[in-house]
Scaffold this active site. Structure first.
Site, PDB file in Angstrom:
ATOM      1  N   LYS A 113       0.891  -1.124   0.024  1.00 41.32           N
ATOM      2  CA  LYS A 113       0.121   0.043   0.115  1.00 41.32           C
ATOM      3  C   LYS A 113       0.768   1.204  -0.111  1.00 41.32           C
ATOM      4  CE  LYS A 113      -1.651   3.168   2.501  1.00 41.32           C
ATOM      5  NZ  LYS A 113      -1.819   4.197   1.681  1.00 41.32           N
ATOM      6  N   GLU A 151      10.576   1.623  10.107  1.00 41.92           N
ATOM      7  CA  GLU A 151      11.229   2.640   9.995  1.00 41.92           C
ATOM      8  C   GLU A 151      10.390   4.131   9.941  1.00 41.92           C
ATOM      9  OE1 GLU A 151      13.963   3.218   6.458  1.00 41.92           O
ATOM     10  OE2 GLU A 151      14.721   4.932   7.302  1.00 41.92           O
ATOM     11  N   CYS A 164      13.529  11.273   6.150  1.00 44.88           N
ATOM     12  CA  CYS A 164      13.353  10.641   7.451  1.00 44.88           C
ATOM     13  C   CYS A 164      14.750  10.765   8.061  1.00 44.88           C
ATOM     14  CB  CYS A 164      13.053   9.373   7.587  1.00 44.88           C
ATOM     15  SG  CYS A 164      13.985   8.068   6.592  1.00 44.88           S
ATOM     16  N   GLU A 203      10.088  16.549  14.674  1.00 45.29           N
ATOM     17  CA  GLU A 203      10.339  16.287  13.410  1.00 45.29           C
ATOM     18  C   GLU A 203       9.471  17.134  12.467  1.00 45.29           C
ATOM     19  OE1 GLU A 203       9.349  12.741  11.519  1.00 45.29           O
ATOM     20  OE2 GLU A 203      11.276  12.561  10.576  1.00 45.29           O
TER      21      GLU A 203
HETATM   22  P1  NDP Z   1       1.797   8.502   7.965  1.00 47.20           P
HETATM   23  O1  NDP Z   1       2.535   7.527   8.884  1.00 47.20           O
HETATM   24  O2  NDP Z   1       0.601   8.863   8.368  1.00 47.20           O
HETATM   25  O3  NDP Z   1       1.853   7.376   6.515  1.00 47.20           O
HETATM   26  C1  NDP Z   1       2.761   6.566   6.136  1.00 47.20           C
HETATM   27  C2  NDP Z   1       2.024   5.355   5.380  1.00 47.20           C
HETATM   28  O4  NDP Z   1       1.184   4.786   6.483  1.00 47.20           O
HETATM   29  C3  NDP Z   1       0.988   5.921   4.172  1.00 47.20           C
HETATM   30  O5  NDP Z   1       0.832   5.033   3.310  1.00 47.20           O
HETATM   31  C4  NDP Z   1      -0.163   6.114   5.081  1.00 47.20           C
HETATM   32  O6  NDP Z   1      -1.469   6.136   4.094  1.00 47.20           O
HETATM   33  C5  NDP Z   1      -0.368   4.622   5.931  1.00 47.20           C
HETATM   34  N1  NDP Z   1      -1.175   4.841   6.952  1.00 47.20           N
HETATM   35  C6  NDP Z   1      -1.736   5.865   7.640  1.00 47.20           C
HETATM   36  N2  NDP Z   1      -2.700   5.498   8.641  1.00 47.20           N
HETATM   37  C7  NDP Z   1      -2.584   4.136   8.642  1.00 47.20           C
HETATM   38  C8  NDP Z   1      -3.231   3.199   9.314  1.00 47.20           C
HETATM   39  N3  NDP Z   1      -4.038   3.452  10.354  1.00 47.20           N
HETATM   40  N4  NDP Z   1      -2.839   1.631   9.430  1.00 47.20           N
HETATM   41  C9  NDP Z   1      -1.801   1.476   8.386  1.00 47.20           C
HETATM   42  N5  NDP Z   1      -1.376   2.244   7.421  1.00 47.20           N
HETATM   43  C10 NDP Z   1      -1.503   3.939   7.684  1.00 47.20           C
HETATM   44  O7  NDP Z   1       2.773   9.635   7.580  1.00 47.20           O
HETATM   45  P2  NDP Z   1       2.514  10.879   6.917  1.00 47.20           P
HETATM   46  O8  NDP Z   1       2.629  10.588   5.267  1.00 47.20           O
HETATM   47  O9  NDP Z   1       1.138  11.385   6.974  1.00 47.20           O
HETATM   48  O10 NDP Z   1       3.273  11.809   7.308  1.00 47.20           O
HETATM   49  C11 NDP Z   1       3.521  12.467   8.569  1.00 47.20           C
HETATM   50  C12 NDP Z   1       4.593  12.613   9.239  1.00 47.20           C
HETATM   51  O11 NDP Z   1       5.272  11.028   9.231  1.00 47.20           O
HETATM   52  C13 NDP Z   1       5.747  13.312   8.536  1.00 47.20           C
HETATM   53  O12 NDP Z   1       5.388  14.846   8.727  1.00 47.20           O
HETATM   54  C14 NDP Z   1       6.983  12.605   8.926  1.00 47.20           C
HETATM   55  O13 NDP Z   1       7.305  13.379  10.392  1.00 47.20           O
HETATM   56  C15 NDP Z   1       6.699  11.418   9.078  1.00 47.20           C
HETATM   57  N6  NDP Z   1       7.329  10.605   7.817  1.00 47.20           N
HETATM   58  C16 NDP Z   1       8.380  10.073   8.006  1.00 47.20           C
HETATM   59  C17 NDP Z   1       8.954   9.304   7.201  1.00 47.20           C
HETATM   60  C18 NDP Z   1      10.024   8.368   7.282  1.00 47.20           C
HETATM   61  O14 NDP Z   1      10.453   7.887   5.919  1.00 47.20           O
HETATM   62  N7  NDP Z   1      10.395   8.013   8.395  1.00 47.20           N
HETATM   63  C19 NDP Z   1       8.157   9.218   5.790  1.00 47.20           C
HETATM   64  C20 NDP Z   1       6.846   9.913   5.806  1.00 47.20           C
HETATM   65  C21 NDP Z   1       6.638  10.871   6.913  1.00 47.20           C
HETATM   66  P3  NDP Z   1      -2.043   7.408   3.330  1.00 47.20           P
HETATM   67  O15 NDP Z   1      -1.141   8.374   3.798  1.00 47.20           O
HETATM   68  O16 NDP Z   1      -2.099   7.075   2.036  1.00 47.20           O
HETATM   69  O17 NDP Z   1      -3.334   7.357   3.987  1.00 47.20           O
END
Ligand code: NDP
Length: 497
Positions: free
Chosen positions: A187, A262, A296, A393
């Site tokens: 996903k 991660e 990240c 962050e």
């Molecule tokens: P999220 O953790 O919300 O999203 C990451 C993935 O998880 C997306 O595919 C999202 O789907 C999915 N997801 C969301 N809710 C659920 C759930 N309940 N169960 C399973 N999967 C789920 O990150 P965001 O994209 O909203 O980013 C928010 C913050 O996360 C950023 O500001 C940053 O701080 C951090 N981040 C860190 C990253 C890293 O590489 N370590 C990468 C990206 C973000 P969808 O978004 O399609 O709804």
């Protein structure tokens, strides 16, 4: 590859279905999500809003493909060849993939091209890992017993990925997972699904059997959650925020499912007084603004020796002034836009809060009005460790300066965070460097460089930055179960005579 100067905004919106059991399908979905390029505000792609029924179909397909051995039962040389073919097809379609990545994420086209080329190299490396994976034997258990340790693929892996590096992050996971013999249900982020769908298509073209790679698109709370909750998914690989990572772990506990996480970081860059300051300034700025700071492993806390703080500050500001923020389709542009209006507002909110907390704004501090959803590189001085800007962050091109006098203080500041994803150390003194390498709690440490690496090296975090390791042989082993086998050599004495 097209002439870089000829990159044009595409005329049509690209529409994608989901990829389940080796074919494109609308599945049970009846709605679409249209993605606009965050840098241009124009429609670029459309995906389907997947449902729990689509997850059910994808998991069943992956389960059958795993259980019947069509993938895990192949000789490793055959898996290796197929994964190499995927790498070749990525190279063939590199320009299309880079364009999709730039349009959906809002990153500069030159950067996307680099990431796609890098991802193809990772697929090549991981292909070899299919053949490198092996178990162990114990020939020292005495005359009566022989021991073997088998590594078996764990089964069906759910992969949930974020929006910042959709293609590259997937490359750091999927080919390793496939090399181990597992099958996958993926996903991607609802904002950046196109290149993940394309990779499923390319893998099918390469000859990877149906059901081995399935992509369900849609939202996290529906599709992501259904993958995490599904009893037939053996393991979840999650990359994203620490909060959703935590809930993924909690929800996985119901079926005692293995998780690899991660997550976020608040990564320190420590500059000692003996560092090459020119090199450090370049590495610090790169680590701060790459992908508009939405990385990240971004370095966002600059921990600098007091004696060189003023000089380094001057060098940093001179570098930052030369960064070109602009149209992501212009090959000369170094920094593009923030992923979404929500994230844009969040980053600007962090900047306002730092100002009101008393930090000194050295540069940036707002949006670039010529480019939609951009934030200018922003640097703060006069910050204190307890300020929000040093604790949370931001996920934008924003960093803060902190100073130290002793190495002890530097290491304490570096570790003053709940995270432990990455760290940079800048010094020409071996003792300082090795002390810091040993004592800073981070999964990835760079010395006199930043964000360098290769697929040989493991990635992952300490503390609340994650669990498990991706990439390298570690990233293949992560997706295996270990079975110990004890074989009697004909010398067993009966338990009951
Ligand atoms: P999220 O953790 O919300 O999203 C990451 C993935 O998880 C997306 O595919 C999202 O789907 C999915 N997801 C969301 N809710 C659920 C759930 N309940 N169960 C399973 N999967 C789920 O990150 P965001 O994209 O909203 O980013 C928010 C913050 O996360 C950023 O500001 C940053 O701080 C951090 N981040 C860190 C990253 C890293 O590489 N370590 C990468 C990206 C973000 P969808 O978004 O399609 O709804």
């Amino acid at each position: 590859m097209l002439d870089a100067s000829l990159v044009q905004f595409p005329k049509d919106t690209r529409r994608f279905q989901q990829f389940i059991d080796g074919r494109w399908t609308a599945g049970a979905s009846s709605a679409e999500i249209v993605r606009q390029s965050p840098a241009h505000g124009r429609d670029v792609t459309a995906i389907l809003v997947g449902t729990a029924l689509d997850v059910e179909a994808a998991v069943r397909a992956a389960r059958i493909a795993f259980d019947d051995g069509r993938w895990s039962g192949l000789p490793s040389s055959a898996r290796c060849k197929l994964l190499r073919r995927v790498a070749d097809l990525i190279r063939r379609d590199a320009e299309d993939l880079a364009m999709l990545e730039t349009l959906e994420v809002g990153k500069p086209i030159t950067q996307s091209r680099g990431e796609v080329a890098g991802a193809a190299d990772i697929w090549d490396y991981a292909a070899g890992m299919a053949q490198a994976l092996h178990g162990d034997s114990h020939n020292n258990l005495g005359d009566g017993l022989f021991g073997m340790v088998l590594r078996e693929p764990i089964g069906v892996v759910g992969i949930i990925t974020p929006w910042n590096y959709p293609f590259f992050i997937l490359a750091e996971r999927l080919p390793f997972i496939l090399a181990s013999g597992c099958t996958a249900v993926i996903k991607p982020s609802e904002m950046t699904s196109a290149t993940t769908l394309r990779i499923a298509e390319l893998a099918a073209e390469a000859g990877v059997p149906a059901g081995v790679i399935n992509v369900v698109t849609g939202t996290g709370p529906v599709v992501g959650q259904a993958i995490v909750d599904h009893p037939l998914v053996d393991m979840v690989s999650f990359t994203g925020s620490t909060n959703i990572g935590r809930s993924t772990m909690v929800n996985s506990a119901r079926h005692i499912k293995k998780v690899s996480l991660e997550l976020g970081g608040k990564n320190p860059q420590v500059v000692f007084a003996d560092a090459n300051l020119q090199a450090a300034a370049d590495g610090l700025v790169y680590g701060m603004v790459a992908n508009a700071g939405q990385t990240c492993v971004s370095g966002s806390r600059f921990i600098v020796h007091r004696d060189v703080a003023a000089e380094l500050q001057k060098l940093l500001l001179a570098k930052i002034a030369r960064i070109t923020v602009g149209d992501t389709l212009d090959p000369a542009v170094k920094m593009g836009s923030i992923i979404s209006p929500v994230q844009h507002a969040k980053v600007l909110g962090y900047i306002e809060r730092a100002k009101s907390d008393g930090a000194e704004l050295l540069c940036g501090g707002g949006a670039n009005t010529e480019l939609l959803l951009s934030v200018l590189p922003t640097l703060f001085a006069e910050t204190r460790p307890e300020m929000q800007i040093n604790r949370e962050e931001v996920f934008g091109p924003v960093a803060s300066l902190l100073t130290f006098e002793t190495a002890e203080e530097a290491i304490a500041l570096a570790n003053d965070t709940e995270y432990g994803l990455s760290a940079g150390i800048w010094s020409t003194n071996l003792q300082n460097t090795l002390q810091a390498v040993r004592r800073i709690k981070a999964g990835r440490v760079w010395v006199n460089t930043f964000m360098a690496g290769g697929p040989e090296m493991p990635i992952g975090g300490f503390r609340q930055s994650g669990i498990g390791r991706e990439s390298g042989i570690y990233g293949v082993e992560e997706y295996t179960e270990i079975k110990s086998v004890h074989i009697d050599m004909g010398a067993r004495s009966p338990w009951l005579v």
